[in-house]
Write a protein that holds these residues in place. Structure first.
Motif, PDB file in Angstrom:
ATOM      1  N   PRO A 107     -28.824  -1.902  51.254  1.00  0.00           N
ATOM      2  CA  PRO A 107     -27.628  -1.048  51.376  1.00  0.00           C
ATOM      3  C   PRO A 107     -26.568  -1.348  50.306  1.00  0.00           C
ATOM      4  N   ASN A 108     -26.571  -2.563  49.756  1.00  0.00           N
ATOM      5  CA  ASN A 108     -25.515  -2.895  48.799  1.00  0.00           C
ATOM      6  C   ASN A 108     -25.971  -2.832  47.354  1.00  0.00           C
ATOM      7  N   ILE A 109     -27.081  -2.214  47.120  1.00  0.00           N
ATOM      8  CA  ILE A 109     -27.625  -2.214  45.762  1.00  0.00           C
ATOM      9  C   ILE A 109     -26.689  -1.513  44.781  1.00  0.00           C
ATOM     10  N   GLN A 110     -26.670  -2.072  43.578  1.00  0.00           N
ATOM     11  CA  GLN A 110     -25.919  -1.408  42.526  1.00  0.00           C
ATOM     12  C   GLN A 110     -26.892  -0.459  41.820  1.00  0.00           C
ATOM     13  N   ILE A 111     -26.593   0.759  41.853  1.00  0.00           N
ATOM     14  CA  ILE A 111     -27.568   1.729  41.342  1.00  0.00           C
ATOM     15  C   ILE A 111     -27.445   1.844  39.836  1.00  0.00           C
ATOM     16  N   ASP A 112     -28.520   1.452  39.168  1.00  0.00           N
ATOM     17  CA  ASP A 112     -28.459   1.521  37.700  1.00  0.00           C
ATOM     18  C   ASP A 112     -29.675   2.225  37.105  1.00  0.00           C
ATOM     19  N   ASP A 113     -30.510   2.747  37.957  1.00  0.00           N
ATOM     20  CA  ASP A 113     -31.665   3.500  37.476  1.00  0.00           C
ATOM     21  C   ASP A 113     -31.188   4.767  36.782  1.00  0.00           C
ATOM     22  N   PRO A 114     -31.509   4.908  35.474  1.00  0.00           N
ATOM     23  CA  PRO A 114     -30.953   6.073  34.754  1.00  0.00           C
ATOM     24  C   PRO A 114     -31.371   7.400  35.375  1.00  0.00           C
ATOM     25  N   GLN A 115     -32.637   7.431  35.783  1.00  0.00           N
ATOM     26  CA  GLN A 115     -33.119   8.683  36.380  1.00  0.00           C
ATOM     27  C   GLN A 115     -32.356   8.993  37.659  1.00  0.00           C
ATOM     28  N   PHE A 116     -32.153   7.899  38.377  1.00  0.00           N
ATOM     29  CA  PHE A 116     -31.418   8.100  39.606  1.00  0.00           C
ATOM     30  C   PHE A 116     -29.999   8.529  39.314  1.00  0.00           C
ATOM     31  N   ASN A 117     -29.431   7.875  38.294  1.00  0.00           N
ATOM     32  CA  ASN A 117     -28.052   8.232  37.962  1.00  0.00           C
ATOM     33  C   ASN A 117     -27.936   9.714  37.655  1.00  0.00           C
ATOM     34  N   LEU A 118     -28.930  10.184  36.980  1.00  0.00           N
ATOM     35  CA  LEU A 118     -28.920  11.614  36.666  1.00  0.00           C
ATOM     36  C   LEU A 118     -28.926  12.440  37.946  1.00  0.00           C
ATOM     37  N   LYS A 119     -29.717  11.951  38.863  1.00  0.00           N
ATOM     38  CA  LYS A 119     -29.854  12.703  40.114  1.00  0.00           C
ATOM     39  C   LYS A 119     -28.682  12.452  41.046  1.00  0.00           C
ATOM     40  N   ALA A 120     -28.143  11.243  40.877  1.00  0.00           N
ATOM     41  CA  ALA A 120     -27.192  10.830  41.894  1.00  0.00           C
ATOM     42  C   ALA A 120     -25.797  11.382  41.663  1.00  0.00           C
ATOM     43  N   ILE A 121     -25.769  12.609  41.256  1.00  0.00           N
ATOM     44  CA  ILE A 121     -24.457  13.249  41.121  1.00  0.00           C
ATOM     45  C   ILE A 121     -24.151  13.912  42.448  1.00  0.00           C
ATOM     46  N   SER A 122     -23.064  13.645  42.990  1.00  0.00           N
ATOM     47  CA  SER A 122     -22.781  14.224  44.299  1.00  0.00           C
ATOM     48  C   SER A 122     -22.451  15.710  44.149  1.00  0.00           C
ATOM     49  N   LEU A 123     -22.857  16.438  45.140  1.00  0.00           N
ATOM     50  CA  LEU A 123     -22.583  17.880  45.138  1.00  0.00           C
ATOM     51  C   LEU A 123     -21.084  18.130  45.116  1.00  0.00           C
ATOM     52  N   GLU A 124     -20.394  17.297  45.879  1.00  0.00           N
ATOM     53  CA  GLU A 124     -18.934  17.448  45.933  1.00  0.00           C
ATOM     54  C   GLU A 124     -18.314  17.148  44.571  1.00  0.00           C
ATOM     55  N   GLY A 125     -18.916  16.155  43.900  1.00  0.00           N
ATOM     56  CA  GLY A 125     -18.401  15.770  42.580  1.00  0.00           C
ATOM     57  C   GLY A 125     -18.419  16.950  41.628  1.00  0.00           C
ATOM     58  N   ILE A 126     -19.522  17.648  41.618  1.00  0.00           N
ATOM     59  CA  ILE A 126     -19.614  18.819  40.741  1.00  0.00           C
ATOM     60  C   ILE A 126     -18.557  19.844  41.140  1.00  0.00           C
ATOM     61  N   ALA A 127     -18.460  20.033  42.448  1.00  0.00           N
ATOM     62  CA  ALA A 127     -17.497  21.023  42.945  1.00  0.00           C
ATOM     63  C   ALA A 127     -16.081  20.649  42.521  1.00  0.00           C
ATOM     64  N   ASN A 128     -15.810  19.363  42.502  1.00  0.00           N
ATOM     65  CA  ASN A 128     -14.465  18.932  42.131  1.00  0.00           C
ATOM     66  C   ASN A 128     -14.217  19.049  40.627  1.00  0.00           C
ATOM     67  N   ASN A 129     -15.254  18.737  39.884  1.00  0.00           N
ATOM     68  CA  ASN A 129     -15.091  18.737  38.422  1.00  0.00           C
ATOM     69  C   ASN A 129     -15.128  20.134  37.822  1.00  0.00           C
TER      70      ASN A 129
END
Lengths: 911, 85
Positions: free
Chosen positions: A272-294
């Motif tokens: 649960p406390n992992i620091q996410i650094d997988d580039p592929q994941f980072n690409l995917k790990a954009i929150s839907l809300e984040g896009i909506a906000n940006n």
């Protein structure tokens, strides 16, 4: 403070300027609207399309009276267009009124501003005060009057200006209100522009069209009521399966992420406390809300039924994130598009599989294409000409009228054809009861009429097509492609409808013609057959050419002639045997129509009587089987009889041969009847057994002769019957025939009733002796030895020993040689040691030596060629051996094995 | 003339038969003929025949071979039994 004071007016000025600018923009837009309308003119607004559509709907209703559902649909379509037209006219007129006010406002603004009025008012007021003071000062009544008039004029002017100011103020208020209204108008979705409600929607099939239109209607209504302008709706439903590539949205530390289940399980849940650094994941790990906000905007994106509002860039971002994001456009798309100056007409997919046609600018078209691949290009708007509209106005009613005419014509013709077809049906029914030929002629007449009618229809159609073409078909198809198609399609359908019965009629005629042809052929055949019956009357056989007809007798030629006409002909009695195997078929007695009907009946009956059929089949099988077996049995018996008959024939032939041989022998013997006494013993073939008997004919011949035989040929006298003794060595019967002159012998020596088996050698010997004695006593003649030389070559003298071969060959002995009586005979033992003499068919005599190769075969062949065996010569083996040895030859004993010596010694008797 | 299934023919015994079933065996066509009474009803008479086309003419032959008869009989039996009601 001063600074602040300075600043404040600046701020106010800025605000004022801003407001003024906005007002200016609004005013300009109003002006533009007005100008546009002025430029286009009310008369040029394209109501024609709607009128035409209403007309189409009317026609469709007219055409589909028989189909209430369809009529209803078309009535709805018609109502829709009527409403559309009314709305457009009303809204257009409203806009026009508003723009008239605006025009007035502009005039006031230019010439009589409130300011001017107020200034003028001020001048007037000052003038009034001045005049009022002058009046007070003035004494002269005339001058006072003039001043009072002047005052009154100023007061009137002042009042007038006040009125004008009030009117102007009201006008400004009204203008404000109008501007506000216009703002509302501006926010109206532009698809209600007349251009946007495209007549091409009708290209869709009627039923779907209604749905599309009603949906269109709803969109317009929604758009009218909607004040919030939003972008396209993009929708994605993430799959629910547990496949590894599924994407899930989840929250981690208050932030939403997207990833697949593997990721979810392995990274987030387990750590649960992992620091996410997988580039592929980072690409995917954009929150839907984040896009909506940006990327804030008004385009609605729906992911798993959650809505986000983003800009166009935001949409692109989501699409990059979710390539499967699908575009589900709704009215908001349409209301958000630039439709004012359209470049393209496009079909935009709607929910439920419907489409709506929208006119859009090039830019929006490209954007739509980018975001909505399902969008389909329809056509370019360019070329939307005033002239075209006018032409259409003119041509549409004309074309519609023509179309109506054609439809009416087709209807009339169809009704004529229908009547004719009904008549035809009646006639067809009668056809099978009365003279077919007559009716067929009538049918052809009817067809000619129908063909004429159809020809007329075709002509009408051609004319119509010409008219269509002359009416600038190019323009028509360009602008009303869909509707032109509808007109043509309906015509073609009507025509096809009319032609359908004609097709069936044509087929029926062909069928009837075939029937008639067959009938005619049959009639001709019958006529020909009658002629043959008359000309070839006879009793070769009796022929029936039709079921139930009485068979008539004809000659063979007549039968053959008839057979040429009727290959399945039945011929009774005489010829029946010849064709016994063939089951002749007399008729296939059904006409086609009856046959078709009967097939179903028969099949049904067969199914119902399945059991019966089975039992019938089995019965037939048993019966036929029995018949075949019986037939085979009969055949076998016949074969036996035939074989027996053949055997009998063979026996008979042999018998004849034997008799012939006997006769010849007799003749030979008779040649020297005075000196020769012959005793012949004959075996039957049966006694000797086949095939030896068949081959050799004679089983046993014992010839007793004297040396005087040499003179036999010379004298040529027949043998005396009295001197011959013949007996049959049959198993069952032993017959001794003692001819005249031998009575004594019989009595003295042999009991001829003895069975042949008991006929011993001694008995034979005794018999021979007796016979010789008798012969001697009877024929007491001298032998001419000289002459006997001539006879030897063709004769043989074997007296004495009897030899019997293993296959039954028996040769006579030749003791006379020992007696010296044969010395005078040229008997060449080398050539004739053991031989068989045969008389050939041409009368010549030949001999076959037993020493020769295949001696027996040679003999058989000769016999087959018609030769007869005359005699078989035996020679005592030891004598032969001695002889051969004396000649220095080695005896091949094998040869002699075939010859079993039954009697070594000579008979010893001497005549 | 060529015959088809359900044709009604008259044979030399002056009886009418329906070509009720057909079967192929050893490259030849066989018919089961059921006697009929003017198409009104099917009678009990039956016949197995071999059809042969000679000079464009169909001839029907009685089966004379016991083996052939037995095989064809079996075929038709199965055919009839398989008929669905």
């Amino acid at each position: 403070m001063n600074n602040e004071l300075d600043k404040e007016p600046t701020k106010i000025d800025e605000e004022l300027k801003k407001i003024e600018d906005e007002l200016d923009i609004i005013k300009k837009r109003i002006t533009a609207y007005y100008e546009e309308f002025i430029a286009k003119g009310m008369e040029n607004v394209d109501f024609v399309g709607y009128e035409r559509l209403i007309l189409e709907a009317n026609l469709a209703i007219e055409e589909r009276k028989a189909f209430p559902d369809e009529v209803k649909q078309y009535e709805e379509i018609r109502e829709f267009y009527i409403k559309e037209i009314t709305d457009i006219i009303n809204s257009t007129l409203q806009l026009e009124n508003k723009i008239t006010y605006e025009q007035y406002f502009e005039k006031v603004k230019e010439e009589k501003t409130i300011l001017n009025l107020k200034a003028r008012l001020k001048v007037l007021e000052e003038a009034i005060i001045k005049v009022t003071e002058e009046i007070k000062k003035e004494k002269d009544p005339n001058e006072i009057k003039r001043l009072e008039a002047q005052l009154q004029s100023h007061t009137n002017a002042k009042n007038k200006i006040n009125v004008m100011i009030a009117a102007q103020e009201n006008l400004i208020k009204k203008l404000d209100k109008d501007i506000s209204e216009l703002n509302k108008v501006e926010s109206l979705p532009e698809e209600i522009q007349i251009d946007d409600i495209s007549p091409f929607v009708l290209d869709i099939e009627p039923v779907a069209n209604v749905a599309a239109l009603s949906y269109h209607d709803k969109i317009i209504q929604k758009a009218k009521n909607s004040k919030v302008v939003k972008g396209p709706k993009l929708k994605i439903n993430l799959p629910n399966s547990e496949a590894d590539n599924n994407i899930y949205r989840f929250k981690f530390d208050g932030v939403s992420y997207v990833g697949n289940r593997t990721f979810l399980n392995q990274t987030l849940i387990n750590n649960p406390n992992i620091q996410i650094d997988d580039p592929q994941f980072n690409l995917k790990a954009i929150s839907l809300e984040g896009i909506a906000n940006n990327y804030k905007g008004y385009n609605e994106v729906n992911i798993n039924n959650q809505n986000f509002y983003v800009s166009k860039k935001g949409i692109e971002k989501y699409r990059e994130f979710f390539p499967q994001l699908t575009f589900i456009p709704d009215y908001k798309v349409i209301s958000n598009l630039d439709t004012k100056y359209p470049d393209y007409s496009v079909d935009v997919p709607l929910e439920r599989g419907n489409y709506i046609t929208v006119n859009v600018s090039k830019k929006d078209f490209e954007w739509l294409q980018n975001i909505t691949p399902a969008i389909s290009f329809r056509k370019k708007i360019k070329g939307y000409l005033k002239e075209t509209t006018e032409n259409l106005k003119k041509s549409i009613p004309e074309l519609s009228e023509k179309k109506l005419n054609i439809i009416n014509l087709i209807r009339n013709k169809s009704s004529i054809i229908k009547d004719k077809i009904q008549n035809k049906q009646i006639l067809i029914n009668a056809l099978f009861h009365v003279d077919r030929l007559f009716i067929a002629e009538k049918l052809i007449d009817i067809e000619t009429v129908i063909a004429d009618e159809v020809l007329q229809i075709k002509n009408y159609l051609e004319k119509f097509q010409e008219a269509t073409q002359s009416n600038k078909e190019e323009t028509i198809s360009y602008l009303f492609e869909g509707n032109t198609y509808i007109i043509r399609k309906s015509l073609v359908e009507s025509l096809n409808q009319s032609l359908l019965p004609l097709e069936s009629l044509k087929k029926e005629r062909e069928r009837v013609s075939d029937l008639l042809l067959e009938k005619t052929k049959n009639r001709n055949k019958a006529i020909e057959a009658d002629l043959i019956f008359k000309e070839e009357k006879g009793n070769y056989c009796y022929v029936s050419i039709a079921t139930g007809s009485i068979p008539k007798g004809v000659t063979k030629e007549g039968y053959e002639k008839l057979l040429a006409i009727y290959p399945n002909l039945i011929a009774n009695e005489t010829l029946k045997q010849a064709v016994i195997e063939k089951t002749k078929v007399v008729t296939a007695a059904l006409n086609i129509k009856e046959k078709e009907k009967s097939i179903t009946d028969i099949r049904q009956k067969l199914i119902e009587k399945k059991k019966n059929t089975l039992s019938s089949l089995n019965k037939f099988y048993e019966k036929q089987k029995e018949k075949i077996q019986k037939m085979h049995q009969e055949f076998k018996e016949n074969q036996k009889i035939k074989n027996a008959m053949k055997q009998q024939d063979a026996i008979k032939k042999n018998k004849e041969k034997i008799e012939r041989l006997y006769k010849q022998q007799e003749e030979l013997s008779t040649a020297d009847s005075n000196k020769i006494n012959v005793l012949r013993v004959r075996h039957t073939a049966q006694n000797l057994g086949l095939p030896t008997a068949a081959i050799l004919g004679v089983a046993l011949t014992v010839a007793l002769t004297s040396a005087s035989l040499a003179s036999a040929e010379k004298t040529q006298k027949p043998l005396e019957a009295e001197t011959a003794i013949e007996f049959n060595l049959d198993n069952t019967e032993t017959v001794g025939v003692l001819e005249k002159g031998l009575d004594n012998l019989t009595q003295q020596t042999i009991d001829l009733t003895t069975n042949v088996n008991n006929l011993t050698q001694q008995s034979l010997l005794n018999l021979k002796k007796a016979a010789l004695e008798i012969a001697k006593s009877v024929n007491d003649k001298e032998i001419n030895t000289e002459k006997s030389d001539k006879v030897v070559e063709s004769n043989f003298i074997n007296v004495g020993d009897t030899f019997k071969s293993v296959d039954g060959l028996v040769a006579s002995s030749r003791d006379d040689l020992e007696q010296g009586k044969m010395q005078s005979l040229k008997y060449d033992i080398e050539m004739t040691a053991v031989k068989i003499d045969l008389r050939l068919a041409n009368g010549s005599i030949t001999s076959v030596s037993i020493f020769e190769e295949n001696a027996q075969d040679k003999v058989l062949n000769l016999i087959n060629e018609g030769a007869e065996v005359i005699a078989y010569l035996g020679y005592p083996q030891e004598n032969l051996d001695e002889y051969l040895k004396s000649k220095g030859q080695i005896v091949e004993t094998g040869r002699f094995k075939n010859i079993e010596k039954t009697e070594q010694k000579g008979l010893g008797g001497r005549s | 003339m060529r015959y088809e299934l359900y044709d009604i023919i008259t044979l030399d015994d002056d009886k009418q038969y329906v070509l009720s079933y057909e079967a192929f065996y050893n490259e030849k066509k066989y018919y089961l003929l059921i006697e009929t009474n003017d198409q009104e009803e099917l009678l009990e008479g039956a016949m197995l025949v071999r059809s042969e086309i000679e000079n464009d003419q169909t001839n029907l032959y009685m089966i004379q071979d016991e083996q052939e008869l037995e095989t064809v009989h079996n075929i038709f039996q199965k055919l009839i039994e398989a008929e669905e009601k």
